[in-house]
Scaffold this motif. Sequence first.
Motif, PDB file in Angstrom:
ATOM      1  N   ALA A   1      15.393   4.122   3.452  1.00 29.47           N
ATOM      2  CA  ALA A   1      14.571   3.422   4.372  1.00 29.47           C
ATOM      3  C   ALA A   1      13.079   2.917   3.930  1.00 29.47           C
ATOM      4  O   ALA A   1      12.750   1.837   4.354  1.00 29.47           O
ATOM      5  N   VAL A   2      12.618   3.628   2.992  1.00 28.64           N
ATOM      6  CA  VAL A   2      11.239   3.346   2.603  1.00 28.64           C
ATOM      7  C   VAL A   2      11.225   3.050   1.242  1.00 28.64           C
ATOM      8  O   VAL A   2      11.798   3.347   0.181  1.00 28.64           O
ATOM      9  N   LEU A   3      10.498   1.441   1.027  1.00 26.20           N
ATOM     10  CA  LEU A   3      10.429   1.050  -0.094  1.00 26.20           C
ATOM     11  C   LEU A   3       9.039   0.899  -0.721  1.00 26.20           C
ATOM     12  O   LEU A   3       8.198   0.718  -0.019  1.00 26.20           O
ATOM     13  N   VAL A   4       8.622   1.434  -1.888  1.00 23.40           N
ATOM     14  CA  VAL A   4       7.411   1.574  -2.573  1.00 23.40           C
ATOM     15  C   VAL A   4       7.374   0.494  -3.737  1.00 23.40           C
ATOM     16  O   VAL A   4       8.222   0.379  -4.562  1.00 23.40           O
ATOM     17  N   SER A   5       6.296  -0.389  -3.603  1.00 23.33           N
ATOM     18  CA  SER A   5       6.141  -1.558  -4.691  1.00 23.33           C
ATOM     19  C   SER A   5       4.802  -1.531  -5.062  1.00 23.33           C
ATOM     20  O   SER A   5       3.814  -2.124  -4.727  1.00 23.33           O
ATOM     21  N   PRO A   6       4.647  -0.513  -6.204  1.00 19.44           N
ATOM     22  CA  PRO A   6       3.099  -0.462  -6.853  1.00 19.44           C
ATOM     23  C   PRO A   6       2.730  -1.525  -7.703  1.00 19.44           C
ATOM     24  O   PRO A   6       3.526  -2.035  -8.466  1.00 19.44           O
ATOM     25  N   ALA A   7       1.582  -1.311  -7.965  1.00 19.00           N
ATOM     26  CA  ALA A   7       0.801  -2.074  -9.096  1.00 19.00           C
ATOM     27  C   ALA A   7       1.136  -1.041 -10.166  1.00 19.00           C
ATOM     28  O   ALA A   7       0.399  -0.093 -10.130  1.00 19.00           O
ATOM     29  N   LEU A   8       1.603  -1.665 -11.432  1.00 17.44           N
ATOM     30  CA  LEU A   8       1.629  -0.833 -12.565  1.00 17.44           C
ATOM     31  C   LEU A   8       1.082  -1.455 -13.777  1.00 17.44           C
ATOM     32  O   LEU A   8       1.254  -0.936 -14.858  1.00 17.44           O
ATOM     33  N   ALA A   9       0.065  -2.432 -13.769  1.00 16.83           N
ATOM     34  CA  ALA A   9      -0.214  -3.095 -14.926  1.00 16.83           C
ATOM     35  C   ALA A   9      -1.830  -3.084 -14.857  1.00 16.83           C
ATOM     36  O   ALA A   9      -2.461  -3.193 -13.875  1.00 16.83           O
TER      37      ALA A   9
ATOM     38  N   ILE B   1      15.784  -4.008 -11.195  1.00 14.65           N
ATOM     39  CA  ILE B   1      14.480  -3.484 -11.094  1.00 14.65           C
ATOM     40  C   ILE B   1      14.116  -2.134 -11.193  1.00 14.65           C
ATOM     41  O   ILE B   1      14.765  -1.335 -10.668  1.00 14.65           O
ATOM     42  N   ASP B   2      13.206  -2.146 -11.945  1.00 16.52           N
ATOM     43  CA  ASP B   2      12.898  -0.608 -12.103  1.00 16.52           C
ATOM     44  C   ASP B   2      11.085  -0.297 -12.012  1.00 16.52           C
ATOM     45  O   ASP B   2      10.837   0.694 -11.988  1.00 16.52           O
ATOM     46  N   ASP B   3      10.472  -1.398 -11.342  1.00 18.06           N
ATOM     47  CA  ASP B   3       9.170  -1.094 -11.005  1.00 18.06           C
ATOM     48  C   ASP B   3       9.004  -1.088  -9.554  1.00 18.06           C
ATOM     49  O   ASP B   3       7.816  -0.835  -9.110  1.00 18.06           O
ATOM     50  N   GLN B   4       9.999  -0.891  -8.633  1.00 17.07           N
ATOM     51  CA  GLN B   4       9.975  -0.542  -7.607  1.00 17.07           C
ATOM     52  C   GLN B   4      10.939   0.561  -7.270  1.00 17.07           C
ATOM     53  O   GLN B   4      11.861   0.555  -7.765  1.00 17.07           O
ATOM     54  N   PHE B   5      10.761   1.449  -6.037  1.00 18.23           N
ATOM     55  CA  PHE B   5      11.846   2.342  -5.844  1.00 18.23           C
ATOM     56  C   PHE B   5      11.825   2.711  -4.487  1.00 18.23           C
ATOM     57  O   PHE B   5      10.814   2.069  -3.602  1.00 18.23           O
TER      58      PHE B   5
END
Length: 357
Positions: free
Chosen positions: A153-161, A144-148
């Motif tokens: 504690a904090v998970l970021v799951s952005p829209a990238l397309a 997984i390289d599109d979340q960080f």
Amino acid sequence: FVVSRSSFPSHGSHAAHWTGDNAATWDDLKVSSVTIMNMALYGIPMVGSDICGFIDDTTEELCARWIEVGAFHPFSRNHNTIGAMPQELYRWDSVAEAARAALSLRYQLLPVMYTSFYRAQRAAELVVRPLWLNYPGEAETHAIDDQFMLDDAVLVSPALAEGQTSVRAYFPAGPNGDTKWYSLFDHSVVEAGAGWLELDTPLTSTNVHVASGSILPMHDTTTAMTVPEARAANYALLVAAGAAGSSAQGDLFIDDGEQVELTASTYVTYAYTQTESEATLVATVAEDGYPAAAESEVGSVVILGVPASFRISQAVVTVGDDQRSVEFNSTPLSDGSLEVSIDLNVATNAAFNLQLS
């Protein structure tokens, strides 16, 4: 404050870094987080990209999605080249709306990020992390390289397309398979073991979650857009609890934000435990060398995931020899557990014991 495009061994101990002259493209948006995770592994924690892109003209959609990512990178700035179209965040209504939501949460999370930088300086811990670093036992995280993550504690799951209106995000179950996740925007719950989920993500929103077992010290403000404004607000502790019998931990580092040689700081740790019938939050002051910490307060505590079977009748806080009842209220969460909000109003540098029964 020194920020450099070039780098060298030990750079991370002395200066910040940005990812260079990127382009206003969707590929460069995606690679921005990958680069920041790579630089973190190289020992450079203070890293960011030119939000909305540096070279060429950006677009409304690209700029909205980029600020939703860049707001959660350590070094966060909108910047472009001479001759490209202006790209200030207020130039489009949708970008302004996206920026207000993302940057508001960033400024609330500054104590989390600043404390993480303290541990990076002291123990070489990473501020921004790939998921596999926190969950090496879950094979799904390895590619997984599109979340960080920010810290652990904090998970970021952005829209990238381009054109994307939902995000396929992975939620780790944790070593015991019981990690729940709570949205930092609306406190909705992702059940333990959910794995891959499709998250509705319209243009002006993004996805940021906190793992159960975590305590986040946050600035208690939704309007601050500068560091002085945020630091003037009280602190709020967000406790992300798990099942009955579980625990949560967190910490808070405070100084004046300006010292080069650190001589005056305060460091507090927090520990939470809960059963079906009681819960306890303990603050321990490990270091108390920053006098101004006594002038700020932990104004409130919000506990997510209190068992619905737990009928709270009282909340009592003890500070030294002083013991008093404090007000609280409970509301149900999407999984049937409770969100309990408590008015605490205790000095930030005070050790305390909060008991719910």
